[in-house]
Design a protein around this motif. Structure first.
Motif, PDB file in Angstrom:
ATOM      1  N   LEU A  42      10.489  -1.043  11.164  1.00 41.03           N
ATOM      2  CA  LEU A  42      11.191  -2.330  11.090  1.00 41.03           C
ATOM      3  C   LEU A  42      10.632  -3.314  12.111  1.00 41.03           C
ATOM      4  O   LEU A  42      10.419  -4.493  11.803  1.00 41.03           O
ATOM      5  N   GLY A  43      10.359  -2.831  13.316  1.00 43.78           N
ATOM      6  CA  GLY A  43       9.825  -3.700  14.368  1.00 43.78           C
ATOM      7  C   GLY A  43       8.431  -4.235  14.080  1.00 43.78           C
ATOM      8  O   GLY A  43       7.979  -5.195  14.714  1.00 43.78           O
ATOM      9  N   GLU A  44       7.739  -3.610  13.111  1.00 47.22           N
ATOM     10  CA  GLU A  44       6.390  -4.055  12.732  1.00 47.22           C
ATOM     11  C   GLU A  44       6.411  -4.944  11.493  1.00 47.22           C
ATOM     12  O   GLU A  44       5.390  -5.105  10.832  1.00 47.22           O
ATOM     13  N   ALA A  45       7.555  -5.560  11.216  1.00 47.57           N
ATOM     14  CA  ALA A  45       7.698  -6.372   9.997  1.00 47.57           C
ATOM     15  C   ALA A  45       6.674  -7.505   9.928  1.00 47.57           C
ATOM     16  O   ALA A  45       6.139  -7.801   8.853  1.00 47.57           O
ATOM     17  N   PRO A  49      -2.676  -4.618  -1.639  1.00 47.14           N
ATOM     18  CA  PRO A  49      -2.165  -3.241  -1.534  1.00 47.14           C
ATOM     19  C   PRO A  49      -2.211  -2.520  -2.874  1.00 47.14           C
ATOM     20  O   PRO A  49      -2.026  -3.127  -3.928  1.00 47.14           O
ATOM     21  N   ARG A  50      -2.479  -1.238  -2.801  1.00 46.08           N
ATOM     22  CA  ARG A  50      -2.424  -0.385  -3.988  1.00 46.08           C
ATOM     23  C   ARG A  50      -0.978   0.083  -4.113  1.00 46.08           C
ATOM     24  O   ARG A  50      -0.550   0.982  -3.411  1.00 46.08           O
ATOM     25  N   GLY A  51      -0.224  -0.553  -4.980  1.00 43.75           N
ATOM     26  CA  GLY A  51       1.199  -0.271  -5.056  1.00 43.75           C
ATOM     27  C   GLY A  51       1.962  -1.136  -4.070  1.00 43.75           C
ATOM     28  O   GLY A  51       1.814  -2.351  -4.071  1.00 43.75           O
ATOM     29  N   LYS A  52       2.733  -0.508  -3.179  1.00 45.96           N
ATOM     30  CA  LYS A  52       3.672  -1.273  -2.348  1.00 45.96           C
ATOM     31  C   LYS A  52       3.535  -1.010  -0.851  1.00 45.96           C
ATOM     32  O   LYS A  52       3.076   0.030  -0.410  1.00 45.96           O
ATOM     33  N   VAL A  53       3.990  -2.003  -0.085  1.00 46.72           N
ATOM     34  CA  VAL A  53       4.159  -1.904   1.361  1.00 46.72           C
ATOM     35  C   VAL A  53       5.655  -1.781   1.648  1.00 46.72           C
ATOM     36  O   VAL A  53       6.467  -2.480   1.026  1.00 46.72           O
ATOM     37  N   VAL A  54       6.019  -0.887   2.568  1.00 49.92           N
ATOM     38  CA  VAL A  54       7.437  -0.590   2.814  1.00 49.92           C
ATOM     39  C   VAL A  54       7.722  -0.517   4.316  1.00 49.92           C
ATOM     40  O   VAL A  54       6.868  -0.075   5.093  1.00 49.92           O
ATOM     41  N   LEU A  55       8.921  -0.960   4.694  1.00 55.42           N
ATOM     42  CA  LEU A  55       9.407  -0.772   6.067  1.00 55.42           C
ATOM     43  C   LEU A  55      10.328   0.433   6.103  1.00 55.42           C
ATOM     44  O   LEU A  55      11.265   0.535   5.307  1.00 55.42           O
ATOM     45  N   SER A  56      10.072   1.358   7.026  1.00 53.40           N
ATOM     46  CA  SER A  56      10.959   2.507   7.230  1.00 53.40           C
ATOM     47  C   SER A  56      11.929   2.173   8.359  1.00 53.40           C
ATOM     48  O   SER A  56      11.525   1.746   9.428  1.00 53.40           O
TER      49      SER A  56
END
Length: 313
Positions: free
Chosen positions: A290-293, A305-312
């Protein structure tokens, strides 16, 4: 709670991590969710930079993010009867759809913007799905009515929307051609694409002809050239980015459609059922905290991106 906010429009330097953001209060028709993951979409960096302010102006400070997956913490009055505290859900919490923003530890969502998440996916995969999955669903099933023995060209097959659209089209029994970069050929073949065209080295309009449908997630010159590959008199082009061009429609005898994705409970529920029944692959290109948003938004903007980028979270 921690939330990713902006106080003005701009590039990555306007993105702030607010460690003491207020927890949204739950009112009628709203649901508060413990967010486990948030999906990052191209529209998120466009919103940050102010591209959408003519259509959707933000009230600052504003929490960014749309797509999420998480666990229900609190229900407001008039919540759906089948949603309970502790349920795993996914959907959208965008400020534009009555939510509080998905890039946060807790997010408020409108009751019509969430559904039970797919059982076969984890939270990261589920968070990657709402916008891209519903976009593919709306385009192929609702606007096109895609069916067996049709031929479809999907532009941007390795992207978030395209990668789901390939799998949905194959599920419907359609012959699928797609345009991708050189490095993504094997990826889309594994998703089921029948014919793969390298847009960097091949002109797709020289390669394929007499197609029933084009699904365009790229826009620009690619959209205009697409009219050439469709069946005259019956072909359909659906674009995520371009408005119908009457001159090209008349010239080629083609029906053109544009649409705005509407993520709602009904579509999310159908999407989750389809995913669970058919073991759909949701590809996570890269995961950030989250802090790297701010980094995640820049990655979404600068890389394909190949597919998706996600925040954990």
């Amino acid at each position: 709670m921690k939330a990713i906010q902006i106080k003005k429009y701009g590039s990555s330097d306007v993105v702030e991590v607010n460690e003491t953001a207020s927890v949204p209060s739950v009112s009628s028709g709203k649901i508060l969710v413990n967010v486990k993951a948030s999906g990052v979409n191209p529209v998120d960096w466009k919103i940050r930079e102010g591209y959408m302010q003519q259509v959707m102006a933000l009230q600052f400070p504003s929490t960014l993010g749309m797509d999420f997956s998480g666990v229900v913490k609190q229900l407001g009055e008039d919540a759906p009867s089948d949603v309970k505290q502790g349920d795993e859900v996914y959907g959208q919490a965008s400020v534009f759809s009555g939510g509080s923003g998905a890039f946060a530890e807790l997010a408020l969502a409108n009751k019509d913007s969430i559904a039970h998440k797919p059982k076969t996916l984890n939270h990261l995969e589920s968070a990657a799905l709402p916008l891209v999955g519903v976009s593919a669903w709306q385009a192929l099933l609702e606007h096109i009515g895609l069916s067996k023995e049709k031929k479809i060209l999907i532009h941007g097959g390795a992207g978030g929307i395209g990668s789901i659209a390939i799998q949905l089209a194959k599920h419907l029994g359609t012959y699928v051609a797609t345009t991708v970069g050189t490095n993504d050929k094997q990826f889309v073949q594994e998703l089921g694409a029948d014919q793969v065209i390298d847009y960097k080295t091949q002109n797709f309009e020289d390669t394929i002809h007499d197609y029933d449908v084009v699904f365009d997630t790229v826009g620009g010159d690619t959209y205009k050239r697409s009219f050439k590959v469709l069946k005259k008199g019956s072909g359909v082009i659906v674009s995520m980015l371009e408005q119908p061009n009457s001159e090209l429609m008349n010239q080629y005898g083609i029906k053109a459609v544009s649409f705005f994705t509407q993520v709602n409970r009904q579509r999310l529920t159908k999407l989750a059922e389809w995913v669970d029944q058919n073991n759909i692959k949701v590809n996570i290109d890269k995961t950030f905290s989250l802090g790297e948003a701010a980094k995640a938004l820049d990655y979404q903007k600068e890389v394909h991106p190949r597919g998706k980028v996600v925040l954990s979270i």
